[in-house]
Scaffold this active site. Structure first.
Site, short mmCIF file in Angstrom:
data_model
loop_
_atom_site.label_atom_id
_atom_site.label_comp_id
_atom_site.label_asym_id
_atom_site.label_seq_id
_atom_site.Cartn_x
_atom_site.Cartn_y
_atom_site.Cartn_z
N SER A 1 -9.05 1.15 27.93
CA SER A 1 -8.83 1.85 29.21
C SER A 1 -8.81 3.38 29.11
CB SER A 1 -7.51 1.37 29.81
OG SER A 1 -6.46 1.63 28.91
N TYR B 1 -15.93 3.47 31.22
CA TYR B 1 -14.72 2.71 31.49
C TYR B 1 -14.74 2.18 32.94
CZ TYR B 1 -9.90 1.86 32.81
OH TYR B 1 -8.77 1.29 33.33
N PHE C 1 -4.27 3.89 39.97
CA PHE C 1 -4.46 5.31 39.74
C PHE C 1 -3.71 5.63 38.44
CE2 PHE C 1 -7.04 6.97 43.27
CZ PHE C 1 -7.36 5.74 43.79
N1 UFG Z 1 -4.87 15.80 30.32
C1 UFG Z 1 -4.76 17.05 29.71
N2 UFG Z 1 -4.30 17.08 28.43
C2 UFG Z 1 -3.95 15.98 27.72
C3 UFG Z 1 -4.07 14.71 28.36
C4 UFG Z 1 -4.54 14.67 29.66
O1 UFG Z 1 -5.07 18.08 30.31
O2 UFG Z 1 -3.57 16.08 26.55
C5 UFG Z 1 -5.35 15.75 31.71
C6 UFG Z 1 -6.62 14.94 31.88
O3 UFG Z 1 -7.75 15.74 31.69
C7 UFG Z 1 -6.47 14.44 33.31
C8 UFG Z 1 -4.96 14.30 33.50
O4 UFG Z 1 -4.37 15.08 32.47
O5 UFG Z 1 -6.94 15.41 34.20
C9 UFG Z 1 -4.47 12.87 33.36
O6 UFG Z 1 -5.03 12.34 32.17
P1 UFG Z 1 -4.59 10.94 31.56
O7 UFG Z 1 -5.33 10.80 30.27
O8 UFG Z 1 -3.12 10.85 31.53
O9 UFG Z 1 -5.10 9.90 32.62
P2 UFG Z 1 -6.57 9.70 33.26
O10 UFG Z 1 -6.53 10.31 34.64
O11 UFG Z 1 -7.64 10.15 32.37
O12 UFG Z 1 -6.73 8.15 33.28
C10 UFG Z 1 -5.79 7.27 33.82
C11 UFG Z 1 -5.94 5.93 33.11
C12 UFG Z 1 -7.26 5.34 33.42
C13 UFG Z 1 -7.52 5.31 34.90
C14 UFG Z 1 -7.30 6.66 35.52
C15 UFG Z 1 -7.47 6.54 37.00
O13 UFG Z 1 -5.82 6.10 31.70
O14 UFG Z 1 -7.26 4.03 32.94
O15 UFG Z 1 -6.02 7.12 35.19
O16 UFG Z 1 -7.04 7.68 37.63
F1 UFG Z 1 -8.79 4.97 35.15
#
Ligand code: UFG
Length: 326
Positions: A77, A141, A169
């Site tokens: 994921s 994904y 989300f």
């Molecule tokens: N981010 C950073 N630095 C980090 C980690 C994350 O700036 O060290 C940013 C990412 O770029 C993103 C936001 O923080 O903009 C949230 O990132 P996450 O990795 O916490 O979560 P994602 O939004 O990438 O993904 C999560 C789930 C997915 C799902 C998605 C849907 O992991 O499975 O939400 O919104 F698809």
């Protein structure tokens, strides 16, 4: 109901299992432990240690436990990883998912709640995102989860599958017992809290040149308990065919900088941040409209406040400084 929970030793899976057990369902956790933790498996649930790809064990489990419904959460994921390794995502999320669908069909198990994702939408023009928005995944994904949703639709038509796809989300926070513990953490809130706990020097902000108010990505964070409860509502509501529901808190979401600021407030610690390049596959803004599940299933999130979400994650981290430490 006798419910098989694939991925029930994982972060969200353990909390869903907790809610199932509380609601007096018989839960059978099916997990390979390749990312999940045995210690996360909730007391009162049974456990089968096996991989989804192992069709024989899966079929035997459905039969032996006289499974009536499945909550399917076992998957890979991570958006960034999926861009680098699409094959892994097609294999685990699509191919192994089909092993489950076929085993269910052959055994006559026709109720399925599936953990899908907001990543199916890509980056729609309109926020908040409604379920009617076009699907246009921006990463493998999201594409793999959408492929499985489509498979469920056709299995419903041909074989009478009844399903709900829950498009999560950003799941965050913890219950008293279960929290987030990934061997290689990539999610923003646990990373920020690790920095607060002195386990990492700084948080890298993945880009500050997005078309958002402060230039950092905006996401819709939902408490994992609210998310888990939606699975039970969906399970009880399954009828002919399929349903798709978004799950988020809506509002205007929170930017990466806002999340970091709230983590500083909650922990009372300095959390240094450094701006780095964008991460592949990240849309600028993802905010849910969850009106449909509220209207149709009476879902009511209880912990919408980002402060409450981060406080719960911080409490769990303080109580489990080494995670599940296996
Ligand atoms: N981010 C950073 N630095 C980090 C980690 C994350 O700036 O060290 C940013 C990412 O770029 C993103 C936001 O923080 O903009 C949230 O990132 P996450 O990795 O916490 O979560 P994602 O939004 O990438 O993904 C999560 C789930 C997915 C799902 C998605 C849907 O992991 O499975 O939400 O919104 F698809």
């Amino acid at each position: 109901m006798r419910v098989l929970v694939t991925g029930g030793a994982g972060y969200i899976g353990s909390v869903v299992t907790e809610e199932l057990v509380k609601d007096r369902h018989e839960a059978v956790v099916y997990d390979s432990l390749y990312k999940g933790h045995e210690a996360a498996i909730v007391a009162g649930a049974q456990f089968v240690h096996a991989d989804l790809a192992d069709a024989a064990t899966l079929r035997q489990t459905l039969a032996e436990h006289r499974i009536e419904a499945v909550v399917h959460m076992a998957a890979d994921s991570l958006v960034g990883e999926s861009c680098a390794q699409p094959a892994k995502y097609y294999q685990n999320n699509v191919v192994n998912g089909l092993v489950l669908l076929d085993a269910m069909r052959d055994r006559g198990v026709n109720r399925l709640v599936f953990s899908s994702t907001a990543a199916t939408y890509g980056e729609p023009d309109q926020q908040p995102i409604e379920e009617t928005a076009p699907n246009n995944p921006a990463n493998p994904y999201g594409e793999s989860k959408l492929a499985f949703e489509h498979a469920m639709r056709w299995y419903a038509q041909a074989y009478g599958l009844r399903y709900a796809a829950l498009r999560y989300f950003n799941a965050a926070g913890a219950s008293e017992r279960c929290g987030e513990d990934h061997a290689h953490e990539t999610h923003l809130i646990p990373i920020a809290l690790q920095a607060a706990a002195g386990k990492r020097e700084f948080v890298e902000v993945y880009g500050d040149d997005y078309p958002t108010p402060d230039g950092t990505c905006v996401r819709d964070y939902i408490h994992v308990i609210d998310l888990a409860r939606a699975h039970l509502l969906a399970l009880n509501a399954l009828d002919e065919g399929g349903r798709i529901y978004n799950l988020g808190c809506g509002g205007s979401g929170y930017s990466v900088n806002q999340v970091l600021e709230m983590a500083r407030t909650v922990t009372g610690k300095d959390i240094p941040a450094r701006v780095g390049p964008r991460r592949a596959g990240d849309p600028a803004v993802l905010i849910a409209s969850s009106d449909k599940i509220k209207r149709e299933l009476g879902w009511k999130p209880e912990y919408q406040d980002l402060r409450v979400i981060i406080e719960s994650a911080w409490r769990w981290m303080l109580a489990h400084p080494d995670g599940y430490s296996e």
